[in-house]
Write a protein that holds these residues in place. Structure first.
Motif, PDB file in Angstrom:
ATOM      1  N   ALA A  10       0.846  -1.148  -0.049  1.00 12.95           N
ATOM      2  CA  ALA A  10      -0.048  -0.037   0.078  1.00 12.95           C
ATOM      3  C   ALA A  10       0.953   1.180  -0.014  1.00 12.95           C
ATOM      4  N   CYS A  11       2.158   1.059   0.368  1.00 12.36           N
ATOM      5  CA  CYS A  11       2.984   2.212   0.503  1.00 12.36           C
ATOM      6  C   CYS A  11       4.419   1.982   0.013  1.00 12.36           C
ATOM      7  N   PRO A  12       4.757   1.684  -0.898  1.00 12.27           N
ATOM      8  CA  PRO A  12       6.285   1.272  -1.389  1.00 12.27           C
ATOM      9  C   PRO A  12       7.261   2.543  -0.666  1.00 12.27           C
ATOM     10  N   GLY A  13       8.297   1.692  -0.047  1.00 12.88           N
ATOM     11  CA  GLY A  13       9.397   2.768   0.490  1.00 12.88           C
ATOM     12  C   GLY A  13       9.322   2.939   1.760  1.00 12.88           C
ATOM     13  N   LEU A  14       8.295   2.393   2.632  1.00 14.22           N
ATOM     14  CA  LEU A  14       7.843   2.526   4.068  1.00 14.22           C
ATOM     15  C   LEU A  14       8.916   1.595   4.748  1.00 14.22           C
ATOM     16  N   ALA A  15       9.608   2.195   5.563  1.00 16.62           N
ATOM     17  CA  ALA A  15      11.160   1.739   6.314  1.00 16.62           C
ATOM     18  C   ALA A  15      10.641   0.774   7.385  1.00 16.62           C
ATOM     19  N   ILE A  16       9.165   1.034   8.104  1.00 20.41           N
ATOM     20  CA  ILE A  16       8.844   0.253   8.984  1.00 20.41           C
ATOM     21  C   ILE A  16       8.281  -1.274   8.459  1.00 20.41           C
ATOM     22  N   PRO A  17       8.723  -2.343   9.289  1.00 22.87           N
ATOM     23  CA  PRO A  17       8.385  -3.721   8.936  1.00 22.87           C
ATOM     24  C   PRO A  17       7.024  -3.744   9.367  1.00 22.87           C
ATOM     25  N   GLN A  18       5.906  -4.227   8.241  1.00 27.03           N
ATOM     26  CA  GLN A  18       4.525  -4.121   8.461  1.00 27.03           C
ATOM     27  C   GLN A  18       4.111  -5.440   8.162  1.00 27.03           C
ATOM     28  N   LYS A  19       3.473  -5.851   9.108  1.00 24.07           N
ATOM     29  CA  LYS A  19       2.791  -7.167   9.364  1.00 24.07           C
ATOM     30  C   LYS A  19       1.351  -6.993   8.748  1.00 24.07           C
ATOM     31  N   GLY A  20       0.647  -7.334   7.823  1.00 20.87           N
ATOM     32  CA  GLY A  20      -0.886  -7.104   7.482  1.00 20.87           C
ATOM     33  C   GLY A  20      -1.715  -7.740   8.386  1.00 20.87           C
ATOM     34  N   PRO A  21      -2.613  -7.427   8.734  1.00 20.73           N
ATOM     35  CA  PRO A  21      -3.559  -8.061   9.701  1.00 20.73           C
ATOM     36  C   PRO A  21      -3.951  -9.408   9.077  1.00 20.73           C
TER      37      PRO A  21
END
Length: 955
Positions: free
Chosen positions: A37-48
């Motif tokens: 949803a947001c390329p380049g985001l440096a925060i590791p995101q685990k989708g729900p």
């Protein structure tokens, strides 16, 4: 259970009823990458974790929407399947309706008219006679109609009763009989005996075909049914005699006698009405009167009252009218809305359509008291929340999101249906109205510290209701009518609401509270006296049965306030939604004897071991809830519970005792599963033991308070204020200190400005991730001057040289989320190290909270001007909130120390009227001076960066 509240079936339950094991659910987990949803985001995101369900039915299959929970995906699939089923059914109904319309039009052209419309009394009598003759025909004996099952059961009765059908059965279970009797005598709705009289009179005209027994109120065929017909029916009946009894409730006519558990013999070899007649000391079932249905049990059988037929014609009534009145069963009459005389039995037993077998279910004393409870609006709400003792109908409707349980409009419809009234009629009117802020602003002498005078409050209330001005408001009028269109209640509140739904719900609630007050409900708080002028009720007493005294409550025994060792100031404000776990138990004090007197003597005075056990302490659980939510300040919960909860903190446990209040015993019996044990405890003068754990608090959000009070919302006004200064300063670089989820940065992109570089700083990874997604969408979709956008993970109490000497810095509604010393530290750091040319800082004006919180406090709640009712912070996360004097002192001292000038302003309200702006703002402007060199330091971590033309760039 019979007599309980109606349970709405879920889509999955309906699918199970229709398809059973043929409905196959397959749930799969759906991977949702937050990174995409947001390329380049440096925060590791685990989708729900998301789920999708495939539902296979015999004729088709459906795939659900993506849901956060497995059970929600199954319900979604079931709902989609029902939509398809209902759609196919709807097509058929539309086709059938069109065909039926053509037939009706053709019939009207040919001179025919519907049977139920515009019949004269004579025509109704003719139809009634014809219907009775048809009921005793050979054809009807084998019908799937419930009355057909009674006819077949009557053939198996013994002795003189063989083939004899009680007239009350015909009057109760045949809708056509009832409809004709209503034309003949409209009063049959409230007096079932009138239907019996009509049927007996009509049967008398069929002397050659039917034998009427007026002294027993029964009918039978004069000539027996053909042997072939009877033999064919006999093959369908089992020869085995299954002995079975079902629980029922015996309701004595005398109010001082208790309602007790009983039983009805429903053995296959016996007519069940004869069993009920035996319990009522009647000769046989022909003398039993059957009431209208009071609900359905889980098996589908209807719950009804059974009582003696005590009269046949008004001229034949023996004894005086006062003697007849003394035989009236007040409790039974109350729960069915019909006149019941003599003792009564409440049972759930009977025949259904297309069923030869007798359906039955147990009815308990608890069921009886739950039916009594459900007769009032307050009781309907209690049962729907499954909290008979703890919950109560709220005194106000604030917002849809804060309301718990069925909405007022829904409760009003259920109440009207319960009492055989027409559906409530709503009328909406629209008119221009002022915003609340404009109303308060017009009163220059508003007193904040001690509250306004009563006269001022009255003027303000009137102006809020009637003043024209900005925007449109909705006002709702509701009428409750009888089935014959007689007016029962007209409720016409004067207040306008921003949303139509709020107007409808508040008008419905005001009507419900008035009805609850009429019923003198068990523990309802009711509306205040100022509501009376909004209510017109010419015939309420004729529309309802007067409620009897259901409990043995002593009105002198009143509820007491929780005894707490240390009084604490309430910490939870009105408008907050709290979640609690609670239990209510009965505790018998061993120091009390059977007559309520304090026991004297010692154990040696006891004559037996049984007496010793009698005086042992006893605590029995009556009602509990693992988690229930309610809104503080709306009186949606027992006042003792709410008072205790407002003084608690999350995770805290509290327990206290309270004396039973008047008529509480009926509620306790409605909640108790063991009536005998509970009655024993109630006879020992017990106390209610409240045990509560506060699980969570959702305070009234600033957005809710501000949105209800300001147009446009205060958050938007702050953005517009910042935009004005950005335009005036021709700023090209901006940093938002404490950007959170990026609402300010996102909003700034909606306005044309000179900004080319925007920066956000925050310590919340979740907030920064949300900000990155919002900015990513908007920056790539809309044309703007911004060339670079960067989000940093870092504390605004730390200096980062990349943010030095920017054109403008903003810190809107942030410092109050810090400790006060940290807010002072931020002021020092930002002006001494970051050194922006312009700094805009906003924070809530504590003095304005009285007005804001008054706007979210129920109008009918009396203001308590004690110390405990001083204004609270606007958000539970706020560590402090400053008055204007405190904020001015903080900002002036900083400006003088760091070579800045400062100007004070604000948004929301007016600086010229007490208590000033709702949101106070300080604008720091750097005085002309040479830019100093600063130490290099870059502790902030780049979380997300966007550059025009390059899309997103990773850290």
């Amino acid at each position: 259970m019979a007599g309980g509240g109606k349970h709405t079936l879920t889509p999955k339950a309906i699918i199970h009823q229709k398809f059973g094991a043929n409905a196959i659910y397959t749930v799969e987990e759906v991977n949702d990458s937050a990174q995409s949803a947001c390329p380049g985001l440096a925060i590791p995101q685990k989708g729900p974790s998301l789920f999708r369900c495939h539902l296979q039915l015999p004729d088709f299959s459906v795939v659900s929407n993506v849901c956060k929970k497995k059970k929600d995906s199954e319900q979604s699939a079931a709902e989609l399947a029902l939509d398809k089923v209902w759609f196919d059914l709807l097509i058929y109904i539309i086709f059938f309706t069109l065909m039926l319309t053509k037939i009706v039009l053709l019939m009207l052209q040919l001179g025919f008219r519907p049977q139920n419309d515009d019949l004269t009394v004579d025509e109704a009598w003719d139809d009634l006679v014809g219907r009775i003759k048809y009921i005793f025909s050979d054809e009807f004996l084998s019908a799937d109609h419930p009355l057909g099952a009674h006819l077949r059961a009557a053939l198996r009765r013994n002795g003189d009763c063989c083939g004899s059908v009680p007239v009350s059965v015909i009057a109760t279970f045949d809708s056509k009989i009832n409809s004709r009797c209503k034309i003949i005598n409209p009063s049959v709705e409230s007096d079932p005996f009138l239907v019996v009289s009509c049927v007996m009179e009509a049967a008398a005209k069929l002397r050659d075909f039917i034998v009427a027994s007026p002294h027993e109120a029964s009918l039978r065929r004069k000539n027996p049914y053909p042997p072939a017909v009877v033999e064919a029916l006999a093959t369908q009946v089992s020869d085995s005699v299954d002995s079975r009894k079902v629980k029922a409730v015996y309701i004595p006519c005398k109010g001082e006698e208790i309602v007790e558990l009983d039983s009805v013999d429903v053995s296959s070899g016996r007519y069940y009405l004869d069993s009920i007649a035996e319990r009522l000391c009647l000769k046989n079932g022909n003398q039993v009167m059957i009431s209208r249905t009071l609900g359905k049990a889980s098996c589908g059988s209807e719950c009804r009252l059974y009582s003696p037929i005590t009269k046949f014609k008004s001229s034949e009534v023996s004894g005086s009218s006062s003697e007849e009145s003394s035989r009236r069963n007040a409790r039974a009459s109350y729960i069915c809305g019909q006149e019941i005389h003599g003792d009564a039995v409440l049972a759930s037993v009977g025949y259904r359509w297309k069923s030869e077998d007798l359906d039955f279910d147990d009815v308990t004393v608890e069921s009886f008291y739950r039916i009594c409870c459900g007769m009032s609006p307050n009781g309907i709400y209690k049962i729907s929340r499954q909290a008979v003792l703890a919950a109560q109908l709220p005194a106000s409707f604030t917002t849809k999101s804060n309301w718990r349980g069925p909405f007022p409009r829904e409760i009003l419809s259920m109440f009207c249906h319960q009492h055989r009234l027409a559906d409530p009629v709503f009328a909406i009117s629209i008119a221009p109205v002022k915003s609340l802020a404009d109303v308060y602003r017009s009163h220059k002498n508003l007193k904040v510290s001690g509250g306004s005078d009563d006269a001022d409050d009255e003027n303000l209330s009137k102006e809020k209701e009637d003043a024209p001005g900005l925007g449109n408001g909705f006002r709702c009028e509701v009428k409750v009518l009888t089935k014959s269109q007689g007016l029962v209640l007209e409720c016409s509140p004067k207040k306008f609401y921003e949303k139509e739904n709020d107007a409808v719900q508040n008008a419905s609630l005001k009507a419900l509270l008035w009805f609850s007050k009429f019923f003198d409900d068990m523990d309802v708080v009711g509306s205040d006296s100022d509501d009376e002028e909004d209510i017109k009720s010419p015939s309420t007493t004729h529309a309802f049965t007067i409620p009897p005294n259901l409990g043995n409550g002593d009105s002198s025994r009143t509820k007491n306030v929780p005894s707490v060792e240390e009084k604490r100031v309430p910490s939870i404000t009105n408008g907050s939604v709290v979640s609690i776990c609670y239990s209510l138990s009965l505790e018998v004090d061993p120091e009390f004897s059977t007559d309520g007197e304090v026991r004297e003597g010692n154990e040696e005075d006891m004559e037996s071991e049984e007496d010793a056990e009698y005086y042992e302490p006893s605590i029995d659980l009556i009602e509990s809830h693992e988690e229930i939510e309610f809104e503080i300040g709306t009186k949606a919960m027992n006042p003792l519970i709410e008072t205790a909860v407002t003084q608690m903190t999350v995770g805290e446990f509290a327990s206290f005792n309270a004396t039973l209040f008047a008529a509480a015993e009926a509620l306790i019996l409605a909640a108790s599963s063991d009536t005998a044990r509970t009655r024993y405890l109630l006879s020992k003068h017990p106390q209610l033991v409240y045990s509560i754990i506060l699980l969570g608090v959702k305070g009234p959000s600033e957005e809710r308070m501000e949105a209800a009070f300001f147009k446009p919302p205060l958050s938007k006004q702050r953005v517009e204020y910042a935009v004005k200064h950005i335009k005036n300063s021709s700023a090209s670089t901006l940093a938002d200190f404490g950007c959170g989820s990026g609402s300010l940065l996102d909003s700034l992109l909606d306005y044309p400005t000179t900004l080319q570089t925007i920066i956000g700083v925050d310590i919340s990874p979740k907030g920064l991730a949300r900000a990155a997604k919002m900015l990513h969408v908007k920056l790539n979709k809309e044309a703007c001057n911004v060339n670079t956008a960067t989000l940093y993970d870092g504390s605004i109490l730390e200096f980062d040289s990349r943010l030095y000497d920017l054109d403008i810095g903003t810190c809107l509604e942030v410092i109050e989320h810090m400790e006060e010393d940290q807010a002072c530290e931020f002021g020092e750091k930002v002006l001494s190290l970051f050194r922006p040319k312009l700094l805009i800082v906003s924070t809530p004006n504590f003095e304005y909270n009285t007005i804001l919180q008054r706007s979210t406090t129920p109008e009918n709640q009396e203001e308590n001007k004690s110390e405990s009712q001083l204004p609270k912070f606007r958000n539970h996360d706020h560590k402090f909130e400053w008055t204007r004097e405190q904020f001015n002192h903080w900002a002036t001292k900083l400006a003088e120390h760091h070579n800045y000038s400062v100007e004070f302003s604000g948004v929301g309200g007016s600086g010229e009227v007490e208590p000033g702006f709702a949101s106070q703002i300080a604008v720091f402007k750097r005085e002309a001076s040479a830019v100093e060199s600063v130490a290099e330091g870059q502790p902030y971590k780049v979380i997300w960066e966007w550059k025009k033309g390059n899309g997103e760039k990773k850290d």
